[in-house]
Design an enzyme around this catalytic site. Sequence first.
Site, PDB file in Angstrom:
ATOM      1  CD1 TRP A 147       7.698   1.602   9.111  1.00 21.87           C
ATOM      2  CD2 TRP A 147       7.347   0.509   7.208  1.00 21.87           C
ATOM      3  NE1 TRP A 147       8.223   2.359   8.089  1.00 21.87           N
ATOM      4  CE2 TRP A 147       8.019   1.712   6.917  1.00 21.87           C
ATOM      5  CE3 TRP A 147       7.019  -0.351   6.162  1.00 21.87           C
ATOM      6  CZ2 TRP A 147       8.370   2.077   5.620  1.00 21.87           C
ATOM      7  CZ3 TRP A 147       7.370   0.011   4.872  1.00 21.87           C
ATOM      8  CH2 TRP A 147       8.035   1.216   4.608  1.00 21.87           C
TER       9      TRP A 147
ATOM     10  CD  GLN B 192       8.884  -0.517   0.913  1.00 25.56           C
ATOM     11  OE1 GLN B 192       8.552  -0.945   2.010  1.00 25.56           O
ATOM     12  NE2 GLN B 192       9.053   0.778   0.678  1.00 25.56           N
TER      13      GLN B 192
ATOM     14  CD1 TRP C 190       4.136  -3.903   3.854  1.00 25.80           C
ATOM     15  CD2 TRP C 190       4.435  -4.639   1.758  1.00 25.80           C
ATOM     16  NE1 TRP C 190       2.993  -4.587   3.483  1.00 25.80           N
ATOM     17  CE2 TRP C 190       3.150  -5.047   2.200  1.00 25.80           C
ATOM     18  CE3 TRP C 190       4.841  -4.980   0.466  1.00 25.80           C
ATOM     19  CZ2 TRP C 190       2.282  -5.777   1.397  1.00 25.80           C
ATOM     20  CZ3 TRP C 190       3.968  -5.703  -0.340  1.00 25.80           C
ATOM     21  CH2 TRP C 190       2.712  -6.092   0.125  1.00 25.80           C
TER      22      TRP C 190
ATOM     23  CE  LYS D 137       8.217  18.796  -4.924  1.00 23.54           C
ATOM     24  NZ  LYS D 137       7.247  19.205  -3.878  1.00 23.54           N
TER      25      LYS D 137
ATOM     26  CE  LYS E  30      16.644  10.779  -3.562  1.00 15.30           C
ATOM     27  NZ  LYS E  30      17.077  10.755  -2.137  1.00 15.30           N
TER      28      LYS E  30
ATOM     29  N   PRO F  35       0.809  -1.228   0.000  1.00 10.01           N
ATOM     30  CG  PRO F  35       0.122  -0.906   2.226  1.00 10.01           C
ATOM     31  CD  PRO F  35       0.852  -1.871   1.335  1.00 10.01           C
TER      32      PRO F  35
ATOM     33  CG  ASP G  55       0.579   2.242   5.221  1.00 10.64           C
ATOM     34  OD1 ASP G  55      -0.145   2.223   6.220  1.00 10.64           O
ATOM     35  OD2 ASP G  55       1.742   1.805   5.219  1.00 10.64           O
TER      36      ASP G  55
END
Length: 746
Positions: free
Chosen positions: A529, A559, A563, A599, A596, A56, A95
Site C-alpha cells: 500500500w 479504498q 489506496w 464461486k 455478493k 492501480p 500494482d
Amino acid sequence: MDYKPTLNLPQTAFPMKADLPKREPGFLKKWQDSDIYRIIRKESKGKPKYILHDGPPYANGDIHIGHALNKTLKDIIVKYKTMQGYDSAYVPGWDCHGLPVEHQLFKELKINKYQISQIEFRKKAYDYALKYVSIQKEQFIRLGVFGDWQNPYLTLTPDYEEGILESLGALVRKGYVYRGLKPVNWCFRCETALAEAEVEYEDHTSPSIFVKFRLDDNDNYLKDTFLLIWTTTPWTLIANVAVAVHPDFTYAYIKTDKGNLVIAKDLLDNVLSKAGIEKHEVIREISGRQLEGLAYTHPFGLRKARVVLADYVSREEGSGLVHTAPGHGNEDYLTGIKYKLDIVMPVDTKGRFDASIIDFSGMNVYDANPLILEKLQKIGALLFSGEIRHSYPHCWRCRNPVIFRATKQWFLNIDQADLRKRLLTTIEQDVEWIPVSGRERISAMIELRPDWCLSRQRYWGVPIPVLACDKCREEILDPQVIDKFAEFSAREGSDAWFSRQVEDFLPQGYKCKCGSDKFSKGPDILDVWFDSGVSHQAVLKKRQELEFPSALYLEGSDQHRGWFQSSLISSMCIEGKPPFKSVLTHGFVVDGEGKKMSKSLGNVISPFDIIKDYGADILRMWVASSDYSEDVRISKEILARLAEAYRKIRNTARFILSNLYDFNPDTDKASYKNLRKIDKWILYGIQRLLLEPVNKAYDSFEFYRAYQAIYEFCNMELSTFYLDMAKGRLYTYAANSIERRAAQTA
C-alpha cells in the site's frame, strides 16, 4: 421526381443487427491503427488540465466484473472532460508487488517461501506480474477504454521504485518512521504482518468463555474471590498480564456457590443467567477506581498480575472486566505502555506456541483453544463456555483468520507533527467527496486507525534498506542509505539490495553508535500500500502530461481504508496537502438479487461472457445506466433489458442517419424560418435535454440520469412523435424540397 425513398422505417419495425461481438474488434483495430489516443492528446495540448489518476489494480489474474465497472466509469469521465475542452490525459497503472502477486504465484508453483531462494522467486514474480499486466491491458482495451496503454505506470519499474524510496527517505527525514515492538495483524499462514487495509472482516465462530482469576489475599475481600473476565480468544490467556476495568463503572461483589465474584453491575443478570447461577448475595458495590491495583494470580500460575483502568471497557457484553495481553491487541498494548506492563509474546511466526509454554509448545494457537478450555475446567477456573458468531479479521489473500501478535516492525507515526489532526482537517475542508458520505467514512477510519505498519516479512517488494549492526544488533534506517539505494534502484531495480554487497550502500566512514562498521542488510520489504500510495510522487509529479494534485481519484468504496488513505497520509507527510481535489467512490457488483458474487454460490458473471454474448458496448451501457453510489446489480435479465434499450437507441440513430445520405449541411441546410413548428419543437427539446439533464448529470457524475434522459428522449420525443411525423416528408417529398430539407436539418 428524382428522389428515391429509402427502405428505412422507424425503430419499432427493426430487429437489432449490430452484431457487436464481431464488429467491435474491427472498431478497436481501426482506432489503434490511427493511434486515436495520440490524436486526441495532440488536439488537447495547451487546454486546461483535468487529470483522473488511475488507482492501480493488482497484476495477478484476469480482470473481473468489478474492474469493468471501475475502468468504464473512468473512461466515461475522461472522454466527457476531453469533449468539454479539457486536456485529460489518462495513464493506466498496475500494482505489481506484494502479497497479492506473491500469494498467487506460490499457489501456481505449489511451493512455499522456504522452498525457493528470494532472488530466484523475485525473478519469477517479476515475469509473472508483467505477464498479467500484458493480459489485463488487452482486456481493458477490449472494453473500449482509451489511455496511454503503451506507456503505463508499473510499481516494479526502476523509475517508480526510485520514487518509492525517495518518498520513504522523505518520511524518515521528517521523523515519521520508527521501529517498535507492537501488536499487529499477523497472518501465520502467509507469515507476515498485515496493515489494516489488508484485512477483511468476515463472520467467524469463536469460543465465548468466562474465566475466574483468583484475587490474592486481601483484607477487603473474602477468601476465594475471583475477578470474572470474558474472552473470545482463550489462547491469548497465556499472555495475560492485567485485568482492565472501567473507572466509572459500578461493580458488584457477590457471593455464589461458585465462589465470590466481581462483575460489572449492569452485566450481572446476563452473566449469572449464562452461568446457571440461580442464587447470589451482593456483598457490596465497588467503583472501578477502587479495584485499581488489586493483585491476582494467573489461572495457570504463570505470573502475578494486577487490575488496571481503561476507558474502552464496555458494558454492552461480557463481564465488564477485560483480560489484558499487551502483545495481542492494540488497546491492550496502549494500556500496557501506560502501566509499564510486560509484553509477553509466546507465539512464533507460524502461529505456534514456543518452547516456553510447556503444556502447549509447538501447537497452533487455534488448535490449542480446546486444550486450554479443558485445563481451565480441570482447575475450576472456567465458569461458562459457549460459542459466538461475530465479525473477525481475515487475511485478504489466504482468507484465513489472523491473530494479533507483537513483533518488531517499522511504523509510520500517525500522530507525528499533528498528522492525524491535519488529515481530518484536510478531509473536511480541502477535498470534495462523492458521494458526501465518503467524508464521514474516511474520517471515522482516520480517527481510530493505529500507526501504519510499513514492513512486511515477504519476498516480493521494495526492500526497506535497513542496516543491522553485527555487533550490537541495532537496526538503523538512515536517509543516506535510502538515497544510495534509490540511486541503484533507478539504474538496476530494487534487486540491487540483494545482488550488491552491503558496503555499496554505506556512506564513507559510516559507523554504528556502538562504534562498529560491520553491518548486515535487513530482510523486510515495504507494504504494497506504500508502493501504490506514493504514486502521487512517482507518477503525478514525474509525468509532464499529468499534474499534482490530480482532479480526481475514483475507486471502490473499500479504498477509503486502502489506496485513498495511503495516498492521503503519504501526501500530507511529504507535500503538506492532499494528492486529489475530489474523490469518487462506487459500490461493489452484486448479482440480480443483491447477493455478493462468489464461486461457491455460482453467481459470478464474467465480463468476457457478456462481451461474447452482447458486446462490450452493452457492458458499458450497464455501467452508464447504473446508480453506482450503492452496490450495482447485474444479471442475465438486466443485460437483456439493456440490450433492448440499446436496440431502441441504436435504431433511432440508424433511422436518422439513413435519411441523411444525400444531405450536405454546407449547401442543403434550411434556415430557421423555413423549419416547421414540429422541427423547431424537436430542436428545442434536444437543447433542453443537453443543457439540463444530460450535461448536468455528467458534471455531477450521475451518468445513469443522463442515460435515462437520453433513452426517454429517443423512445418518446423522437420515435413516438417526431420521426413518425417526419417520415412522410422524408419519403414522399422531392429530394430538394424545402419541407424535406427542413426535416433533414432538424
